[in-house]
Enzyme design. Structure first.
Site, PDB file in Angstrom:
ATOM      1  N   LYS A 224       0.830  -1.214   0.000  1.00 34.87           N
ATOM      2  CA  LYS A 224       0.000   0.000   0.000  1.00 34.87           C
ATOM      3  C   LYS A 224       0.863   1.263   0.000  1.00 34.87           C
ATOM      4  O   LYS A 224       2.006   1.249   0.487  1.00 34.87           O
ATOM      5  CB  LYS A 224      -0.921  -0.004   1.220  1.00 34.87           C
ATOM      6  CG  LYS A 224      -0.172  -0.102   2.530  1.00 34.87           C
ATOM      7  CD  LYS A 224      -1.078   0.012   3.743  1.00 34.87           C
ATOM      8  CE  LYS A 224      -1.887  -1.226   4.022  1.00 34.87           C
ATOM      9  NZ  LYS A 224      -2.472  -1.256   5.377  1.00 34.87           N
ATOM     10  N   CYS A 451     -12.516  -6.341  12.509  1.00 29.42           N
ATOM     11  CA  CYS A 451     -11.155  -6.440  11.985  1.00 29.42           C
ATOM     12  C   CYS A 451     -10.565  -7.821  12.261  1.00 29.42           C
ATOM     13  O   CYS A 451     -10.436  -8.234  13.424  1.00 29.42           O
ATOM     14  CB  CYS A 451     -10.259  -5.374  12.619  1.00 29.42           C
ATOM     15  SG  CYS A 451      -8.573  -5.523  11.995  1.00 29.42           S
ATOM     16  N   CYS A 494      -3.439   1.555  12.762  1.00 28.69           N
ATOM     17  CA  CYS A 494      -4.469   2.262  11.982  1.00 28.69           C
ATOM     18  C   CYS A 494      -4.940   3.556  12.644  1.00 28.69           C
ATOM     19  O   CYS A 494      -5.424   4.452  11.968  1.00 28.69           O
ATOM     20  CB  CYS A 494      -5.655   1.336  11.736  1.00 28.69           C
ATOM     21  SG  CYS A 494      -5.190  -0.148  10.826  1.00 28.69           S
TER      22      CYS A 494
HETATM   23 FE1  SRM Z   1      -5.481   0.122   8.584  1.00 25.40          FE
HETATM   24  C1  SRM Z   1      -5.144  -3.144   7.796  1.00 25.40           C
HETATM   25  C2  SRM Z   1      -8.729  -0.321   9.264  1.00 25.40           C
HETATM   26  C3  SRM Z   1      -5.893   3.463   8.614  1.00 25.40           C
HETATM   27  C4  SRM Z   1      -2.119   0.499   8.887  1.00 25.40           C
HETATM   28  N1  SRM Z   1      -6.717  -1.468   8.476  1.00 25.40           N
HETATM   29  C5  SRM Z   1      -6.405  -2.723   8.082  1.00 25.40           C
HETATM   30  C6  SRM Z   1      -7.657  -3.587   7.941  1.00 25.40           C
HETATM   31  C7  SRM Z   1      -8.132  -3.506   6.536  1.00 25.40           C
HETATM   32  C8  SRM Z   1      -7.503  -5.045   8.432  1.00 25.40           C
HETATM   33  C9  SRM Z   1      -7.158  -6.089   7.419  1.00 25.40           C
HETATM   34  O1  SRM Z   1      -6.158  -5.948   6.677  1.00 25.40           O
HETATM   35  O2  SRM Z   1      -7.840  -7.109   7.409  1.00 25.40           O
HETATM   36  C10 SRM Z   1      -8.586  -2.837   8.933  1.00 25.40           C
HETATM   37  C11 SRM Z   1     -10.084  -2.983   8.693  1.00 25.40           C
HETATM   38  C12 SRM Z   1     -10.793  -2.988  10.025  1.00 25.40           C
HETATM   39  C13 SRM Z   1     -12.252  -2.833   9.930  1.00 25.40           C
HETATM   40  O3  SRM Z   1     -12.973  -3.780  10.307  1.00 25.40           O
HETATM   41  O4  SRM Z   1     -12.711  -1.782   9.533  1.00 25.40           O
HETATM   42  C14 SRM Z   1      -8.013  -1.448   8.881  1.00 25.40           C
HETATM   43  N2  SRM Z   1      -7.049   1.326   8.777  1.00 25.40           N
HETATM   44  C15 SRM Z   1      -8.291   0.966   9.159  1.00 25.40           C
HETATM   45  C16 SRM Z   1      -9.156   2.163   9.460  1.00 25.40           C
HETATM   46  C17 SRM Z   1     -10.624   1.979   9.089  1.00 25.40           C
HETATM   47  C18 SRM Z   1      -9.019   2.506  10.945  1.00 25.40           C
HETATM   48  C19 SRM Z   1     -10.018   3.474  11.498  1.00 25.40           C
HETATM   49  O5  SRM Z   1     -10.558   3.143  12.546  1.00 25.40           O
HETATM   50  O6  SRM Z   1     -10.230   4.531  10.936  1.00 25.40           O
HETATM   51  C20 SRM Z   1      -8.413   3.232   8.652  1.00 25.40           C
HETATM   52  C21 SRM Z   1      -8.879   3.323   7.228  1.00 25.40           C
HETATM   53  C22 SRM Z   1      -8.148   4.399   6.495  1.00 25.40           C
HETATM   54  C23 SRM Z   1      -8.653   4.646   5.096  1.00 25.40           C
HETATM   55  O7  SRM Z   1      -9.703   5.257   4.958  1.00 25.40           O
HETATM   56  O8  SRM Z   1      -7.949   4.276   4.159  1.00 25.40           O
HETATM   57  C24 SRM Z   1      -6.999   2.661   8.661  1.00 25.40           C
HETATM   58  N3  SRM Z   1      -4.224   1.714   8.624  1.00 25.40           N
HETATM   59  C25 SRM Z   1      -4.595   3.010   8.758  1.00 25.40           C
HETATM   60  C26 SRM Z   1      -3.472   3.813   9.119  1.00 25.40           C
HETATM   61  C27 SRM Z   1      -3.508   5.321   9.409  1.00 25.40           C
HETATM   62  C28 SRM Z   1      -3.108   6.142   8.244  1.00 25.40           C
HETATM   63  O9  SRM Z   1      -2.926   5.645   7.138  1.00 25.40           O
HETATM   64  O10 SRM Z   1      -2.949   7.332   8.444  1.00 25.40           O
HETATM   65  C29 SRM Z   1      -2.390   2.958   9.216  1.00 25.40           C
HETATM   66  C30 SRM Z   1      -0.974   3.340   9.673  1.00 25.40           C
HETATM   67  C31 SRM Z   1      -0.215   4.096   8.661  1.00 25.40           C
HETATM   68  C32 SRM Z   1       0.513   3.192   7.753  1.00 25.40           C
HETATM   69  O11 SRM Z   1      -0.078   2.675   6.823  1.00 25.40           O
HETATM   70  O12 SRM Z   1       1.708   2.956   8.009  1.00 25.40           O
HETATM   71  C33 SRM Z   1      -2.879   1.643   8.893  1.00 25.40           C
HETATM   72  N4  SRM Z   1      -3.902  -1.110   8.317  1.00 25.40           N
HETATM   73  C34 SRM Z   1      -2.601  -0.762   8.561  1.00 25.40           C
HETATM   74  C35 SRM Z   1      -1.786  -1.944   8.440  1.00 25.40           C
HETATM   75  C36 SRM Z   1      -0.250  -2.021   8.662  1.00 25.40           C
HETATM   76  C37 SRM Z   1       0.497  -1.659   7.432  1.00 25.40           C
HETATM   77  C38 SRM Z   1       1.981  -1.847   7.634  1.00 25.40           C
HETATM   78  O13 SRM Z   1       2.734  -1.059   7.096  1.00 25.40           O
HETATM   79  O14 SRM Z   1       2.399  -2.783   8.292  1.00 25.40           O
HETATM   80  C39 SRM Z   1      -2.660  -3.012   8.117  1.00 25.40           C
HETATM   81  C40 SRM Z   1      -2.274  -4.476   7.870  1.00 25.40           C
HETATM   82  C41 SRM Z   1      -1.618  -4.694   6.554  1.00 25.40           C
HETATM   83  O15 SRM Z   1      -1.592  -3.847   5.680  1.00 25.40           O
HETATM   84  O16 SRM Z   1      -1.072  -5.795   6.408  1.00 25.40           O
HETATM   85  C42 SRM Z   1      -3.972  -2.444   8.070  1.00 25.40           C
HETATM   86 FE1  SF4 Z   2      -7.407  -3.812  12.897  1.00 25.64          FE
HETATM   87 FE2  SF4 Z   2      -5.900  -1.764  12.162  1.00 25.64          FE
HETATM   88 FE3  SF4 Z   2      -6.936  -1.782  14.558  1.00 25.64          FE
HETATM   89 FE4  SF4 Z   2      -5.001  -3.538  13.945  1.00 25.64          FE
HETATM   90  S1  SF4 Z   2      -4.790  -1.356  14.076  1.00 25.64           S
HETATM   91  S2  SF4 Z   2      -6.896  -3.933  15.095  1.00 25.64           S
HETATM   92  S3  SF4 Z   2      -5.479  -3.885  11.753  1.00 25.64           S
HETATM   93  S4  SF4 Z   2      -8.116  -1.720  12.641  1.00 25.64           S
END
Ligand code: SRM
Ligand code: SF4
Length: 584
Positions: A224, A451, A494
């Site tokens: 991503k 999640c 996240c």
């Molecule tokens: Fe996230 C994966 C929710 C912002 C880092 N994130 C997920 C998943 C899709 C779980 C999955 O892969 O099965 C989550 C869905 C949960 C659900 O049931 O809704 C999820 N991420 C979210 C949201 C909805 C959190 C929230 O409560 O708002 C945010 C949606 C943002 C959007 O509209 O696009 C969200 N995720 C973020 C952020 C914050 C940001 O980008 O500013 C991060 C940290 C920044 C970054 O990317 O470094 C983030 N999400 C991750 C990661 C770890 C990525 C990594 O580099 O290791 C995962 C897991 C993955 O990608 O393997 C992940």
């Molecule tokens: Fe799920 Fe993202 Fe929260 Fe981890 S940080 S529990 S991936 S929504």
């Protein structure tokens, strides 16, 4: 091109899935048509992410269903992009209606200014994607190994610069969208959203992609990719947490251009010190006209140099860490064909949102609302969903989603403020007036029950923790102090917990790692203070620190700075220091 030390690669299996997918088609359509199961194949689950769709299951009922030998309760999550968080009332009403057909009947405002709908049955997915497209929203590239929703400061009406920044944000977002025809063929009955043949040929010239995907090619990015645009003094998009960032440089009231930042990211894995959150480096300055080209070339650098073997090490932050920021700038300038200037002066003061009414330069008004956990829902205590529907029906401006999961009712004529205020009060959307400073400064990721990666509660936990901490805040006289507290159910980050002055990261059900010491301006990571602590232990740990903060802080000193000055934790100024010197 830079040479780096990658040798004979054993590519990650997802690379093969992308390559074989015919530009993200895979067998998704066949999977959706299969009524014998609520799920789709494992390979297609990787591909639907690029279309903004995740397969999930309701984890609250997982154990019970397993006991009764039932399949998991499968349903899907759709993430809907809103570049810069801009949403019209018409779009709001469509999302509101779609939410009624989802198991959870809620709208989630995400930390990246997007919508999420949880609990969509397989058979309803096409309707969701199509309905969004009908009102000029898309789920395309909301997730997957591509550039995601581009974020920007959500207050476009407070200066002309903000409006221009919003325009640049939308341009970058549109330019970096994948071009695969599969999206429109699969979800929109073939309505074209791709480039014309001429545009594709023009774009793929020297860009390294191919005729279908001029920028990405058939294997897209290694991982991503995320972009944010910030307008100082507000760092409310957490620009340093992004792969690529643009910091607006305002000179004599005009947008002179942007400082370019590279290599930020939050995610890590417990116990794996090769993974760590990292704040971006500021590497150069570009003019507004150069911003799209800079974004394109940086994405291409990650496409060509990102790690495609190990997804835990594939984010652009690790590419920047490996290559070094100076080499990234050299490579960027080489690909641009011109030199960039050095970064200019800027100053951030806060990552927080601004609540209440703010007058815009056009004589209209913007109302910042606090939406706890970004969850728009009707329950016993409030009627947010009904209230926002009523507001969308009368509102003539638009809405702005913030990166702190909040909402702005934007561009309200002075004579309409009364109507909006009345609806806000009627539906209990006015918590911004009464919530404590800490409550207004919280972010909680979704975590359980949807999640699949959650190790502990977050959105359903943090409000309760804050309630218990409010007793201490009251005793200390800190009710109105903005102390940034963020929680996540796992270390993926996240809710950007490593930028919380207080950060909580789930380890196992009911236990969290406790972090302290991030900068209020978003320019310093926090550090682990305690490991695997329970609710009671978190309160016991924080109580003396909060009480001494109230008594011993210096004039204007922020909580994160205080915890460092007093030696509770050491300052973390670089990602590779993140795991060092953990206290506790
Ligand atoms: Fe996230 C994966 C929710 C912002 C880092 N994130 C997920 C998943 C899709 C779980 C999955 O892969 O099965 C989550 C869905 C949960 C659900 O049931 O809704 C999820 N991420 C979210 C949201 C909805 C959190 C929230 O409560 O708002 C945010 C949606 C943002 C959007 O509209 O696009 C969200 N995720 C973020 C952020 C914050 C940001 O980008 O500013 C991060 C940290 C920044 C970054 O990317 O470094 C983030 N999400 C991750 C990661 C770890 C990525 C990594 O580099 O290791 C995962 C897991 C993955 O990608 O393997 C992940
Ligand atoms: Fe799920 Fe993202 Fe929260 Fe981890 S940080 S529990 S991936 S929504």
């Amino acid at each position: 091109m830079i040479s780096d030390s990658q040798s004979a690669p054993q590519l990650h299996k997802n690379e093969g899935i992308k390559e074989r997918s015919q530009y993200l088609r895979g067998t998704i359509l066949e999977g959706l048509a299969d009524v014998s199961t609520g799920s789709i194949s494992a390979d297609d689950q990787q591909l639907t992410k690029f279309h903004g769709i995740y397969q999930q299951d309701d984890r609250d009922v997982r154990a019970k269903r397993r006991k009764h030998k039932l399949d998991k309760a499968y349903a899907f999550l759709a993430r809907i992009c809103l570049p810069g968080g801009v949403c019209t009332p018409e779009q709001w009403l469509v999302v509101d209606e779609l939410a009624d057909f989802c198991a959870f009947n809620t709208i989630k405002l995400t930390t990246r200014q997007a919508f999420q709908l949880h609990g969509i049955l397989k058979g309803n997915l096409k309707e969701v994607v199509k309905s969004c497209n009908d009102v000029a929203m898309t789920t395309l590239a909301a997730c997957g190994d591509v550039n995601r929703n581009v974020m920007c400061n959500p207050n476009p009406f407070i200066s002309e610069v903000h409006a221009e920044v919003q325009r640049v944000t939308a341009e970058i977002d549109a330019y970096l969208k994948p071009q695969t025809p599969a999206f429109s063929q699969m979800w929109l009955d073939g309505e074209p959203i791709q480039l014309t043949v001429e545009q594709a040929a023009e774009r793929s010239k020297g860009c390294g992609g191919d005729a279908v995907e001029p920028l990405y090619g058939s294997t897209y990015l290694p991982r991503k990719f995320k972009i944010a645009v910030a307008v100082p003094p507000f760092n409310d998009v957490d620009v340093f947490a992004h792969c690529l960032g643009f910091i607006a440089i305002i000179e004599e009231g005009k947008l002179a251009g942007f400082n370019v930042t590279v290599g930020g990211g939050m995610g890590m894995t417990h116990g794996n010190e090769k993974t760590f959150p990292r704040l971006a480096d500021v590497i150069a300055f570009c003019t507004p006209d150069q911003a799209v080209a800079v974004a394109e070339k940086i994405v291409a650098i990650q496409r060509d140099h990102g790690n495609r073997e190990d997804r835990a090490n594939a984010r652009f932050k690790y590419t920047v860490e490996r290559l070094g920021k100076d080499r990234v700038r050299v490579e960027l300038e080489k690909r641009l064909g011109y030199a960039l200037e050095d970064p200019r002066e800027y100053k951030f003061t806060s990552t927080a949102d601004r609540y209440g009414w703010v007058e815009g330069i056009n004589g209209k008004w913007n109302l910042g609302l606090f939406i706890e956990g970004g969850r728009i829902v009707d329950d016993e205590a409030k009627t947010f969903k009904t209230g926002m529907r009523a507001i969308a029906k009368v509102h003539t401006g638009d809405f702005r989603l913030t990166a702190n999961q909040n909402l702005i009712i934007a561009d309200v004529a002075p004579e309409d403020k009364g109507v909006i205020d009345a609806l806000v009060a009627e539906h209990k959307l006015d918590a911004y007036k009464t919530a404590s400073g800490m409550r207004r400064s919280q972010i909680a990721c979704v975590a359980l029950p949807t999640c699949g990666l959650a190790l502990a509660e977050s959105e359903r936990y943090l409000p309760n923790l804050v309630s218990d901490l409010e007793v201490i805040l009251e005793e200390a006289g800190l009710q109105q102090d903005e102390i940034v507290i963020r929680s996540t159910g796992c270390p993926n980050g996240c809710g950007r917990p490593y930028l919380g002055e207080i950060g909580l990261v789930g380890k196992v059900p009911g236990k969290y790692n406790l972090y302290l010491g991030a900068g209020f301006d978003g320019e310093r990571l926090n550090k682990r203070y305690r490991t695997s602590v329970t609710h009671e232990e978190i309160i016991d740990e924080l109580k003396p620190i909060l009480l001494s903060y109230a008594k011993e802080r210096e004039e204007g000193e922020r909580f994160g700075d205080f915890t460092i000055r007093k030696g509770y934790v050491n300052a973390t100024m670089a990602g590779n220091q993140f795991h060092a010197d953990c206290a506790g």
